[in-house]
Enzyme design. Structure first.
Site, PDB file in Angstrom:
ATOM      1  N   HIS A  37       0.839  -1.197   0.000  1.00 11.03           N
ATOM      2  CA  HIS A  37       0.000   0.000   0.000  1.00 11.03           C
ATOM      3  C   HIS A  37       0.880   1.256   0.000  1.00 11.03           C
ATOM      4  O   HIS A  37       1.595   1.518   0.964  1.00 11.03           O
ATOM      5  CB  HIS A  37      -0.869  -0.029   1.259  1.00 11.03           C
ATOM      6  CG  HIS A  37      -1.774   1.132   1.415  1.00 11.03           C
ATOM      7  ND1 HIS A  37      -1.603   2.093   2.384  1.00 11.03           N
ATOM      8  CD2 HIS A  37      -2.882   1.484   0.715  1.00 11.03           C
ATOM      9  CE1 HIS A  37      -2.578   2.989   2.291  1.00 11.03           C
ATOM     10  NE2 HIS A  37      -3.357   2.644   1.284  1.00 11.03           N
ATOM     11  N   HIS A  79      -0.961  10.280  -3.259  1.00  9.62           N
ATOM     12  CA  HIS A  79      -2.265   9.994  -2.643  1.00  9.62           C
ATOM     13  C   HIS A  79      -3.178  11.211  -2.617  1.00  9.62           C
ATOM     14  O   HIS A  79      -4.344  11.151  -2.991  1.00  9.62           O
ATOM     15  CB  HIS A  79      -2.080   9.473  -1.214  1.00  9.62           C
ATOM     16  CG  HIS A  79      -3.386   9.207  -0.535  1.00  9.62           C
ATOM     17  ND1 HIS A  79      -4.046  10.156   0.222  1.00  9.62           N
ATOM     18  CD2 HIS A  79      -4.185   8.113  -0.528  1.00  9.62           C
ATOM     19  CE1 HIS A  79      -5.179   9.655   0.672  1.00  9.62           C
ATOM     20  NE2 HIS A  79      -5.292   8.413   0.236  1.00  9.62           N
TER      21      HIS A  79
HETATM   22  O1  G3P Z   1      -6.653   1.622  -2.451  1.00 10.55           O
HETATM   23  C1  G3P Z   1      -6.904   0.980  -1.253  1.00 10.55           C
HETATM   24  C2  G3P Z   1      -6.684   1.996  -0.213  1.00 10.55           C
HETATM   25  O2  G3P Z   1      -5.448   2.544  -0.520  1.00 10.55           O
HETATM   26  C3  G3P Z   1      -7.734   3.057  -0.237  1.00 10.55           C
HETATM   27  O3  G3P Z   1      -7.388   4.080   0.613  1.00 10.55           O
HETATM   28  O4  G3P Z   1      -6.932   6.432   0.860  1.00 10.55           O
HETATM   29  O5  G3P Z   1      -5.095   4.803   1.102  1.00 10.55           O
HETATM   30  O6  G3P Z   1      -6.018   5.280  -1.134  1.00 10.55           O
HETATM   31  P1  G3P Z   1      -6.305   5.188   0.338  1.00 10.55           P
HETATM   32 CA    CA Z   2      -5.107   3.673  -2.636  1.00 14.70          CA
END
Ligand code: G3P
Ligand code: CA
Length: 322
Positions: A37, A79
């Protein structure tokens, strides 16, 4: 007590990680997917090449770039819509903010869409995380692909695509054409570098599938507010019209573990987010949590900030008696 329960579950079933994986219908992976992530973002600044590189070293199956668009139409891995949280944009471009109301306050925000790629390349995206990362840059999607190609998959997320379409850029089209440039725009094009596209936006996934004819697998991300509309049997059936998987916030599964079975019955993979711990003291707990989701709840993979702690069913967990 919790730890003991997990050990019992892992040691004696039910259900074994291995058998759960073996039962997956055709087209699903035979093992749970480790998605890094924002890269290995517990250990290195999110969405930088050092974070992605570390994720690859830690055995990630996929690395995850969130996508934003520069003023001159380049896809970058970032992000937030804005640059101030993760870069030194305030110091480098002090006058290039927009002033906005935030409740009763006026706040300054530096939007990525107001900067060209060449300006964004000047930003330090590493120092906020630690001095050893000083000089790390915001990469383009192309640079992320070049790093991962042949080593792992890419799991790009179309972020706020509606915002960009208002300013004349169609994120989905840019994504497909960048993937095409690397020969990765069709399902199975390069088995060592699979691509799965994810989004919270139904419209974005529908554009990709229906307008642009993409056959790449798609994951529909679900936040708490989406649960009512999309996690019933009917909702999941509708989701399966434009996605091969759902990506629920992990809390949704804690509240409703039966969602996994319902999603599988609709032919959907389940890949929850996000599992992470920056404090080493929390690493044991995180590993247990990931094992619980994989082996007990039966999800098909996870988004994690700590790829090194992912409990590989075959490699790291004790074998389960059958
Ligand atoms: O894409 C899965 C997760 O990353 C969604 O949350 O805000 O970290 O992009 P975010
Ligand atoms: Ca994400």
């Amino acid at each position: 007590m919790k730890r003991m329960l997990l050990v019992l579950l892992v040691s004696f079933g039910p259900p074994a990680c291995e058998s759960a994986r073996d039962e997956t219908p055709e087209g699903r992976p035979s093992e749970a997917l480790l998605i890094a992530h924002r890269g290995a973002s517990a250990y290195a600044p999110e969405h930088t090449l050092p974070a992605y590189r570390l994720a690859l070293e830690q055995g990630a199956d996929f690395i995850e770039p969130d996508l934003q668009i520069t003023r001159d139409g380049h896809l970058i891995a970032l992000h937030d819509l804005t640059l101030e949280r993760t870069t030194d944009v305030r110091e480098r471009f002090p006058d290039r903010f927009r002033e906005e109301a935030d409740g009763d306050d006026l706040v300054r925000r530096w939007y990525a869409m107001d900067f060209t790629l060449s300006e964004i390349r000047q930003l330090d995206a590493g120092s906020w995380f630690g001095p050893e990362f000083r000089g790390a840059r915001i990469p383009t999607l192309g640079e992320v692909i070049e790093l991962a190609r042949g080593r792992a998959g890419i799991y790009p997320e179309t972020k706020a695509p509606g915002t960009y379409s208002e300013s004349g850029h169609q994120m989905e089209r840019l994504l497909v054409s960048e993937l095409e440039r690397y020969g990765l725009d069709r399902r199975g094009a390069e088995p060592s570098t699979p691509v799965i596209v994810q989004s919270f936006s139904v419209q974005s996934l529908r554009i990709l599938r229906d307008e642009l004819g993409s056959d790449l697998p798609q994951t529909f991300l679900l936040s708490r507010s989406d649960a009512e509309e999309w996690t019933s049997v009917e909702g999941l059936e509708r989701a399966s019209e434009f996605a091969e998987g759902i990506g629920p916030a992990r809390g949704l599964l804690d509240n409703d573990p039966g969602m996994v079975k319902r999603a599988h019955a609709a032919g959907l993979q389940v890949i929850p987010w996000t599992f992470g711990a920056s404090d080493p003291e929390d690493h044991g707990r995180l590993k247990e949590e990931m094992a619980r989701f994989l082996c007990v709840l039966g999800v098909d993979g996870l988004f994690t900030n700590n790829p090194d702690l992912f409990p590989r069913p075959r490699a790291n967990l004790p074998r389960v008696g059958r």
